[in-house]
Every structure is written in C-alpha cells, then in structure tokens.
Design a protein around this motif. Structure first.
Motif, PDB file in Angstrom:
ATOM      1  N   ARG A 170      10.199 -14.708  16.053  1.00 52.39           N
ATOM      2  CA  ARG A 170       9.973 -15.147  14.676  1.00 52.39           C
ATOM      3  C   ARG A 170       8.563 -15.717  14.513  1.00 52.39           C
ATOM      4  O   ARG A 170       7.882 -15.449  13.511  1.00 52.39           O
ATOM      5  N   HIS A 171       8.105 -16.495  15.490  1.00 52.42           N
ATOM      6  CA  HIS A 171       6.756 -17.050  15.419  1.00 52.42           C
ATOM      7  C   HIS A 171       5.700 -15.954  15.553  1.00 52.42           C
ATOM      8  O   HIS A 171       4.662 -16.013  14.880  1.00 52.42           O
ATOM      9  N   LEU A 172       5.956 -14.966  16.402  1.00 58.14           N
ATOM     10  CA  LEU A 172       5.010 -13.852  16.531  1.00 58.14           C
ATOM     11  C   LEU A 172       4.901 -13.075  15.224  1.00 58.14           C
ATOM     12  O   LEU A 172       3.801 -12.695  14.797  1.00 58.14           O
ATOM     13  N   MET A 173       6.024 -12.851  14.572  1.00 53.28           N
ATOM     14  CA  MET A 173       6.032 -12.138  13.301  1.00 53.28           C
ATOM     15  C   MET A 173       5.252 -12.928  12.240  1.00 53.28           C
ATOM     16  O   MET A 173       4.480 -12.356  11.456  1.00 53.28           O
ATOM     17  N   GLN A 174       5.408 -14.231  12.232  1.00 49.48           N
ATOM     18  CA  GLN A 174       4.687 -15.071  11.270  1.00 49.48           C
ATOM     19  C   GLN A 174       3.186 -15.080  11.562  1.00 49.48           C
ATOM     20  O   GLN A 174       2.361 -15.095  10.644  1.00 49.48           O
ATOM     21  N   ASP A 175       2.816 -15.042  12.854  1.00 50.80           N
ATOM     22  CA  ASP A 175       1.395 -14.999  13.211  1.00 50.80           C
ATOM     23  C   ASP A 175       0.747 -13.706  12.743  1.00 50.80           C
ATOM     24  O   ASP A 175      -0.391 -13.710  12.252  1.00 50.80           O
ATOM     25  N   LEU A 176       1.455 -12.582  12.886  1.00 48.82           N
ATOM     26  CA  LEU A 176       0.906 -11.312  12.422  1.00 48.82           C
ATOM     27  C   LEU A 176       0.741 -11.306  10.899  1.00 48.82           C
ATOM     28  O   LEU A 176      -0.242 -10.770  10.375  1.00 48.82           O
ATOM     29  N   ARG A 177       1.690 -11.898  10.189  1.00 51.10           N
ATOM     30  CA  ARG A 177       1.547 -11.982   8.732  1.00 51.10           C
ATOM     31  C   ARG A 177       0.350 -12.836   8.336  1.00 51.10           C
ATOM     32  O   ARG A 177      -0.332 -12.560   7.344  1.00 51.10           O
ATOM     33  N   THR A 178       0.084 -13.884   9.115  1.00 53.94           N
ATOM     34  CA  THR A 178      -1.064 -14.743   8.822  1.00 53.94           C
ATOM     35  C   THR A 178      -2.373 -14.011   9.059  1.00 53.94           C
ATOM     36  O   THR A 178      -3.329 -14.153   8.287  1.00 53.94           O
ATOM     37  N   LEU A 179      -2.434 -13.219  10.142  1.00 55.46           N
ATOM     38  CA  LEU A 179      -3.669 -12.520  10.486  1.00 55.46           C
ATOM     39  C   LEU A 179      -3.922 -11.300   9.607  1.00 55.46           C
ATOM     40  O   LEU A 179      -5.052 -10.824   9.546  1.00 55.46           O
ATOM     41  N   MET A 180      -2.883 -10.777   8.961  1.00 56.79           N
ATOM     42  CA  MET A 180      -3.017  -9.562   8.162  1.00 56.79           C
ATOM     43  C   MET A 180      -2.753  -9.901   6.695  1.00 56.79           C
ATOM     44  O   MET A 180      -1.597  -9.984   6.267  1.00 56.79           O
ATOM     45  N   PRO A 181      -3.787 -10.127   5.892  1.00 54.29           N
ATOM     46  CA  PRO A 181      -3.565 -10.498   4.485  1.00 54.29           C
ATOM     47  C   PRO A 181      -2.969  -9.373   3.647  1.00 54.29           C
ATOM     48  O   PRO A 181      -2.445  -9.629   2.571  1.00 54.29           O
ATOM     49  N   HIS A 182      -3.028  -8.137   4.128  1.00 56.57           N
ATOM     50  CA  HIS A 182      -2.471  -7.015   3.376  1.00 56.57           C
ATOM     51  C   HIS A 182      -1.017  -6.730   3.755  1.00 56.57           C
ATOM     52  O   HIS A 182      -0.508  -5.652   3.480  1.00 56.57           O
ATOM     53  N   SER A 183      -0.347  -7.704   4.389  1.00 55.64           N
ATOM     54  CA  SER A 183       1.038  -7.520   4.822  1.00 55.64           C
ATOM     55  C   SER A 183       2.004  -8.123   3.803  1.00 55.64           C
ATOM     56  O   SER A 183       1.638  -8.987   3.005  1.00 55.64           O
ATOM     57  N   THR A 188      -7.843  -4.572   7.882  1.00 60.62           N
ATOM     58  CA  THR A 188      -7.690  -5.095   6.524  1.00 60.62           C
ATOM     59  C   THR A 188      -8.535  -4.270   5.557  1.00 60.62           C
ATOM     60  O   THR A 188      -9.728  -4.058   5.810  1.00 60.62           O
ATOM     61  N   PRO A 189      -7.972  -3.763   4.459  1.00 55.56           N
ATOM     62  CA  PRO A 189      -8.764  -2.944   3.518  1.00 55.56           C
ATOM     63  C   PRO A 189      -9.928  -3.740   2.918  1.00 55.56           C
ATOM     64  O   PRO A 189      -9.827  -4.942   2.675  1.00 55.56           O
ATOM     65  N   GLN A 190     -11.010  -3.033   2.687  1.00 54.27           N
ATOM     66  CA  GLN A 190     -12.184  -3.685   2.097  1.00 54.27           C
ATOM     67  C   GLN A 190     -11.912  -4.037   0.635  1.00 54.27           C
ATOM     68  O   GLN A 190     -11.251  -3.286  -0.079  1.00 54.27           O
ATOM     69  N   TYR A 191     -12.399  -5.207   0.226  1.00 56.18           N
ATOM     70  CA  TYR A 191     -12.250  -5.749  -1.130  1.00 56.18           C
ATOM     71  C   TYR A 191     -10.784  -6.013  -1.474  1.00 56.18           C
ATOM     72  O   TYR A 191     -10.406  -5.941  -2.646  1.00 56.18           O
ATOM     73  N   HIS A 192      -9.959  -6.279  -0.463  1.00 54.90           N
ATOM     74  CA  HIS A 192      -8.567  -6.635  -0.751  1.00 54.90           C
ATOM     75  C   HIS A 192      -8.534  -7.994  -1.452  1.00 54.90           C
ATOM     76  O   HIS A 192      -9.304  -8.901  -1.097  1.00 54.90           O
ATOM     77  N   PRO A 193      -7.671  -8.179  -2.461  1.00 55.24           N
ATOM     78  CA  PRO A 193      -7.687  -9.455  -3.205  1.00 55.24           C
ATOM     79  C   PRO A 193      -7.422 -10.678  -2.338  1.00 55.24           C
ATOM     80  O   PRO A 193      -7.983 -11.749  -2.592  1.00 55.24           O
ATOM     81  N   LYS A 194      -6.584 -10.552  -1.305  1.00 57.55           N
ATOM     82  CA  LYS A 194      -6.248 -11.709  -0.472  1.00 57.55           C
ATOM     83  C   LYS A 194      -7.153 -11.849   0.747  1.00 57.55           C
ATOM     84  O   LYS A 194      -6.949 -12.751   1.549  1.00 57.55           O
ATOM     85  N   SER A 195      -8.098 -10.962   0.914  1.00 58.44           N
ATOM     86  CA  SER A 195      -8.968 -11.010   2.083  1.00 58.44           C
ATOM     87  C   SER A 195     -10.271 -11.729   1.758  1.00 58.44           C
ATOM     88  O   SER A 195     -10.640 -11.885   0.594  1.00 58.44           O
TER      89      SER A 195
END
Length: 350
Positions: free
Chosen positions: A74-87, A190-197
């Motif tokens: 569960r913590h690993l899954m949350q870490d990946l979501r934190t590192l990937m703003p397009h998730s 991460t896609p370029q110009y992503h709103p959350k990036s």
C-alpha cells in the motif's frame, strides 16, 4: 406614496460607466504615479507564465490493487502515485473478478495505461503493466520492496516534477526488453505541460538489468556537481510473461529463468528435510558402529623387546603395628606449654 420609478428611454438617459476590474491601472489611484516627465509607471506587474505550451500528450495511468495486499504494498502504491502526477487512483478490486474488467475500469477513468498490483496468499505480490485496451501487457513478480518512509534517504525532489528515464544498454539488445522499455517510457514519463506537473527536471528513474531481473531506483540530481542521491522507493521486477493483449491474450515472451515462489519455498523445504535426514543417518550409523564387536588384534611378539624388567623386591610381613606419625607443629606447641608450666612453678617456689 407615488411611484418614483420611471421607465428610461433607450436613447434618453446617459449610459452608466463600465465597472473597472479591481487593481486594473487607469492612470489614477495609488497604483499609478506620474514620473518627472509625466509618464505613468506601474508599480505592480504580473509575471509571465512559466510555460506557455499546450498539453498534447494525454497519457493517464491508473494505479490500484486487488484486495489482500499488505501495508508495504500500500505504501509503495502511494509512493508511485506521488511521483507520477499524471496517475489516478481507484478502489481495490475483488479477487473474484476477471482481469479483463480492468480495461472497463480504465475506460471509465479515462486512462490508457494501468499499473495493477495483484496479491496472492498474502505474501506474494505481482504487478501488471498494461497498455489499455489494445495491449501489450507484462506480468512481473515484485521482490525486495523498500518504500520512501522505510528507506529515509537523504535525497529529495520537487513534488510533481518531471523525471528523466535511464535504461540499461541491455534494453536495446533484446527484443522483449525493447518492448518493455517502450512500455515503461510511456507509463513513467510525465507528459509535458501536464496541469499537475512542474516544469522542472530534478530526479531520474533508473531501470537496470542484473541477474535476469529489472532493478528500479529513483535518484535526485544535485545541481552543483550533477551527483546522484537516492530518494526511493526501490524494488525488483522479475519478468514472468509478456502478453499481446491487455491483461491476457497470446503469449509473446515467457521468461525461462523465472521460478515461482511456491516452487522456491518447496525447494527450500526439501533442502531442510534432506539435511535432517542426513543427520539422522549419521546418528544411526554411529549406533551401529558401537554395537559391533571390536576386532581382536593379534599380539606382536616384538612389542616388548625394549622393555627392561624391574627387580623384584622380597615380600616382608610386618607383625608390629607401626608408630603413629606425630605432627611437628602439635609437638612444638606441647613442648612450649610444658616449658611455660615449669617456669610458673619455679616462680612460685621462689
């Protein structure tokens, strides 16, 4: 009271002045001052946007899991979501549901990539990387998981920043690794110009191949000397199969070096049982050796050649009881007492 309101004619009354936006400069007020030459100078200026590009790459990754995962997953899954703003996230999926249902979930969530963690027996963790809904997809066994909270590394990066992707040279030599490289590139970049990036690049994802496994690491890029400091998380991916479709379909590649966790545990138990049987056999063999009769070694006639016989002493029988040995200390004390007694008698006589 008379009604004072009267209808205004269309051209009769003067039009009201338009409302000015708050803070907009109009040549008067505290925000504008006249210089010595009479020109207006604005004190407050709005900075230009950091990026003026258009968000074209609409990659979205769905990250979720099945029921039965432990806290580390569960913590690993949350870490990946934190590192990937397009998730994107979703609720846990029931074990009884087929994996093809995930394609429908991705369509509902408007996602075209998926990372699905599948737990079995509450101790084995598998992960699917899929391109939904056309495919391909790959299934891995996840080993040696270490999360961000567990590692406590010194590295750090900006939340939402875009990562660099570093791949081992082996990814370009084998066809199945080249397919995985393209899949990882589309999922983790991460896609370029992503709103959350954020428009910064301050960390790097590395995918290295050692011992027929893919090792994932996340490093911070230090600006001063471009050194790397690990951030986390870290895990190892052991490839099982690559499928043509999304979560199924014809098998494109099967790893010949893969060994299932059940087989590994079975071989470990067999090795322990073999060691135990070997110890028991050694104990039984020692018992049998003790029970066997000892072989009689014939007497060597030359064994006593260099032994000289000692002289035989005549036997004497003592008929008188031997005197008791007197302790010298006790004898000396007795003599001293007699001497003191004689001195006392001599003094009394005087």
């Amino acid at each position: 009271m008379k009604m004072a309101a009267a209808k205004r004619k269309r051209g009769g009354a003067a039009a009201r002045p338009k409302k000015r936006a708050r803070g907009a400069p109009d040549g008067s007020g505290p925000w504008a001052k006249r210089g010595p030459q009479g020109a207006e100078r604005e004190e407050h200026s709005i900075p230009a946007p950091v990026c003026k590009g258009k968000w074209k790459n609409k990659e979205r990754v769905l990250i979720f899991s099945s029921r039965g995962i432990n806290f580390r997953t569960r913590h690993l899954m949350q870490d990946l979501r934190t590192l990937m703003p397009h998730s994107k996230a979703d609720t846990k999926m029931d074990r009884k549901d087929k994996l093809f249902v995930i394609n429908e979930i991705c369509e509902i969530k408007n996602c075209n990539k998926c990372i699905f963690f599948e737990a079995k027996k509450k101790q084995d963790l598998y992960v699917w990387f899929s391109n939904s809904p056309q495919g391909p997809s790959a299934k891995f066994l996840v080993q040696n998981i270490h999360t961000l909270a567990e590692l406590k590394m010194t590295g750090n990066c900006l939340r939402g920043s875009r990562p660099l992707l570093s791949f081992d040279p082996v990814f370009d030599q084998e066809p199945h690794y080249a397919l995985l490289k393209e899949l990882f590139t589309q999922i983790f970049s991460t896609p370029q110009y992503h709103p959350k990036s954020q428009p910064f690049v301050d960390h790097v994802f590395t995918f290295s191949i050692t011992d027929n496994r893919i090792w994932f690491r996340n490093y911070q890029i230090i600006e001063e000397d471009a050194a790397l400091v690990e951030i986390g998380p870290r895990f190892v991916l052991n490839l099982i199969k690559i499928f043509q479709g999304s979560f199924g379909g014809p098998t494109l590649y099967e790893n010949p070096h893969y060994q299932s966790p059940n087989m590994h545990r079975r071989l470990t138990r067999l090795a322990v049982a073999a060691r135990f049987r070997e110890k028991q056999q050694m104990k039984n063999l020692q018992k049998l050796r003790k029970k066997e009769e000892k072989t009689v070694i014939p007497v060597d006639p030359t064994e006593n050649v260099f032994e000289t016989p000692s002289e035989e002493k005549p036997l004497e029988i003592e008929l008188v009881k031997p005197e008791l040995k007197v302790n010298l200390k006790k004898r000396k004390k007795l003599f001293q007492r007699q001497r003191k007694g004689q001195k006392k008698l001599s003094r009394v006589g005087v």
